[in-house]
Design an enzyme around this catalytic site. Structure first.
Site, mmCIF file in Angstrom:
data_model
loop_
_atom_site.group_PDB
_atom_site.id
_atom_site.type_symbol
_atom_site.label_atom_id
_atom_site.label_comp_id
_atom_site.label_asym_id
_atom_site.label_seq_id
_atom_site.Cartn_x
_atom_site.Cartn_y
_atom_site.Cartn_z
ATOM 1 N N ASP A 25 0.870 -1.223 0.154
ATOM 2 C CA ASP A 25 0.257 -0.033 0.040
ATOM 3 C C ASP A 25 0.775 1.281 -0.067
ATOM 4 O O ASP A 25 0.540 2.341 0.532
ATOM 5 C CB ASP A 25 -0.823 -0.137 1.377
ATOM 6 C CG ASP A 25 -1.873 -1.293 1.073
ATOM 7 O OD1 ASP A 25 -1.919 -1.783 0.208
ATOM 8 O OD2 ASP A 25 -2.702 -1.265 2.435
ATOM 9 N N GLU A 73 -4.741 -1.039 -1.451
ATOM 10 C CA GLU A 73 -5.833 -1.095 -0.787
ATOM 11 C C GLU A 73 -6.995 -0.177 -1.436
ATOM 12 O O GLU A 73 -6.730 1.088 -1.746
ATOM 13 C CB GLU A 73 -5.743 -0.467 0.751
ATOM 14 C CG GLU A 73 -7.098 -0.680 1.632
ATOM 15 C CD GLU A 73 -7.193 -0.318 2.890
ATOM 16 O OE1 GLU A 73 -5.980 -0.181 3.599
ATOM 17 O OE2 GLU A 73 -8.097 -0.336 3.650
ATOM 18 N N LYS A 130 -6.595 -5.117 -2.821
ATOM 19 C CA LYS A 130 -7.126 -5.758 -2.007
ATOM 20 C C LYS A 130 -8.178 -4.934 -1.270
ATOM 21 O O LYS A 130 -8.110 -3.542 -1.315
ATOM 22 C CB LYS A 130 -6.032 -6.051 -1.098
ATOM 23 C CG LYS A 130 -5.426 -4.866 -0.486
ATOM 24 C CD LYS A 130 -4.124 -5.237 0.299
ATOM 25 C CE LYS A 130 -3.412 -4.271 1.301
ATOM 26 N NZ LYS A 130 -4.170 -3.619 2.116
ATOM 27 N N LYS A 133 -7.647 -4.897 4.693
ATOM 28 C CA LYS A 133 -6.443 -4.648 5.291
ATOM 29 C C LYS A 133 -5.013 -5.667 4.887
ATOM 30 O O LYS A 133 -4.087 -5.111 4.613
ATOM 31 C CB LYS A 133 -6.268 -4.301 6.918
ATOM 32 C CG LYS A 133 -7.318 -3.266 7.331
ATOM 33 C CD LYS A 133 -7.081 -2.125 6.745
ATOM 34 C CE LYS A 133 -8.202 -1.053 7.243
ATOM 35 N NZ LYS A 133 -8.012 0.255 6.254
ATOM 36 N N VAL A 158 3.276 0.466 4.005
ATOM 37 C CA VAL A 158 2.427 1.068 5.476
ATOM 38 C C VAL A 158 1.193 0.682 5.542
ATOM 39 O O VAL A 158 0.640 -0.004 4.610
ATOM 40 C CB VAL A 158 2.493 2.705 4.774
ATOM 41 C CG1 VAL A 158 3.837 3.343 4.730
ATOM 42 C CG2 VAL A 158 1.739 2.625 3.650
ATOM 43 N N THR A 159 0.599 0.821 6.606
ATOM 44 C CA THR A 159 1.216 1.176 7.839
ATOM 45 C C THR A 159 1.671 -0.052 8.452
ATOM 46 O O THR A 159 1.183 -1.269 8.568
ATOM 47 C CB THR A 159 0.433 2.138 8.690
ATOM 48 O OG1 THR A 159 -0.735 1.366 9.071
ATOM 49 C CG2 THR A 159 -0.205 3.251 7.934
ATOM 50 N N CYS A 163 -1.746 -2.444 7.978
ATOM 51 C CA CYS A 163 -1.926 -3.488 6.600
ATOM 52 C C CYS A 163 -0.911 -4.450 6.548
ATOM 53 O O CYS A 163 -0.650 -5.544 6.260
ATOM 54 C CB CYS A 163 -2.162 -2.598 5.432
ATOM 55 S SG CYS A 163 -3.741 -1.900 5.304
ATOM 56 N N GLN A 203 7.912 -13.678 21.914
ATOM 57 C CA GLN A 203 7.957 -14.895 22.224
ATOM 58 C C GLN A 203 8.461 -15.921 21.154
ATOM 59 O O GLN A 203 7.852 -16.641 20.626
ATOM 60 C CB GLN A 203 6.217 -14.982 22.195
ATOM 61 C CG GLN A 203 5.582 -14.213 23.142
ATOM 62 C CD GLN A 203 4.022 -14.156 23.038
ATOM 63 O OE1 GLN A 203 3.573 -15.067 23.461
ATOM 64 N NE2 GLN A 203 3.424 -13.462 22.471
HETATM 65 C C1 C5J Z 1 -2.951 0.561 5.375
HETATM 66 C C2 C5J Z 1 -4.691 1.599 6.614
HETATM 67 N N1 C5J Z 1 -2.419 0.411 4.124
HETATM 68 N N2 C5J Z 1 -3.997 2.128 7.690
HETATM 69 N N3 C5J Z 1 -4.149 1.070 5.676
HETATM 70 O O1 C5J Z 1 -2.308 0.245 6.633
HETATM 71 O O2 C5J Z 1 -5.912 1.875 6.820
#
Ligand code: C5J
Length: 222
Positions: A25, A73, A130, A133, A158-159, A163, A203
């Site tokens: 994204d 996205e 897509k 996310k 990102v972010t 996503c 972990q």
């Molecule tokens: C992504 C969002 N790409 N933060 N989308 O992280 O809505």
């Protein structure tokens, strides 16, 4: 031939032909002023720190012949692929589908939906559109990875905590070894970026690994 990449919580051995670079994204809607990210009140300049490291890693991946996957996205213009639960939040003027300076927010084909010029896909590289996310949800990503024999994903973009995280969690549950590339990811929130990475490696690497672009590039060019 297997190579070893320095990573947390431990090094990871991988084979380049079975490894894909997944760039999540890196779209104008998240990174440039006037898009979805800024409409939600975020300081979008915080995401720009990932651009130069991503460019370096992308160039190295292309030189090595890795499978490169870009994701975006976004939704159809009639929003028929967007759950109301996703769309109907916040002020109507800043929702998915609303008009903005870069076109309708997160709508396919609008200027804001496109990938930033600095990381633009080459012809032949996979672009996954897509609606969610995660990059696996309602896409053909898993099928493409299977037909290409991919077992390991180097994940950037990102972010970090939205996503990128969702995609790593989805990939991990499907049996992929997912490696977040720390300097190639970014968040509007510094603490979420740091904590998001720590959540992956805690972990004993509960759902993946974390490395940085230098560790990958030095192995590619060694
Ligand atoms: C992504 C969002 N790409 N933060 N989308 O992280 O809505």
């Amino acid at each position: 031939m297997a190579v070893t990449i320095k990573a947390e919580p431990e090094s990871i051995e991988l084979e380049w032909p079975r490894t894909a670079l997944v760039i999540i994204d890196m779209q104008r809607d998240f990174i440039e002023p006037g898009g979805f990210g800024s409409s939600l009140g975020n300081d979008v300049s915080k995401l720009r720190r990932a651009i130069v490291p991503c460019q370096g890693l992308l160039a190295a991946a292309r030189a090595q012949g890795l499978m490169v996957i870009h994701t975006r996205e976004g939704h159809r213009a009639d929003l028929s692929d967007a759950h109301p639960a996703k769309v109907m939040r916040g002020h109507p003027a800043t929702r998915i589908g609303a008009d903005g300076p870069m076109g309708r927010i997160l709508i396919r084909g609008e200027p804001g939906h496109d990938i930033i010029p600095e990381l633009y896909p080459l012809a032949g590289e996979v672009v996954i559109d897509k609606p969610g996310k995660g990059a696996f949800y309602q896409t053909d990503l898993e099928l493409l990875l299977t037909t290409h024999g991919i077992t390991t994903l180097l994940v950037c973009g990102v972010t970090t905590e939205v996503c990128v995280h969702t995609t790593i969690r989805e990939g991990n549950d499907r049996g992929y070894r997912c490696v977040a590339v720390s300097d190639c990811c970014a968040s509007y929130f510094d603490e979420f970026h740091q904590t998001g990475l720590r959540m992956i490696t805690a972990q004993g690497g509960i759902f993946g690994w974390v490395t940085d672009s230098a560790a990958i590039i030095e192995t590619i060019t060694a």
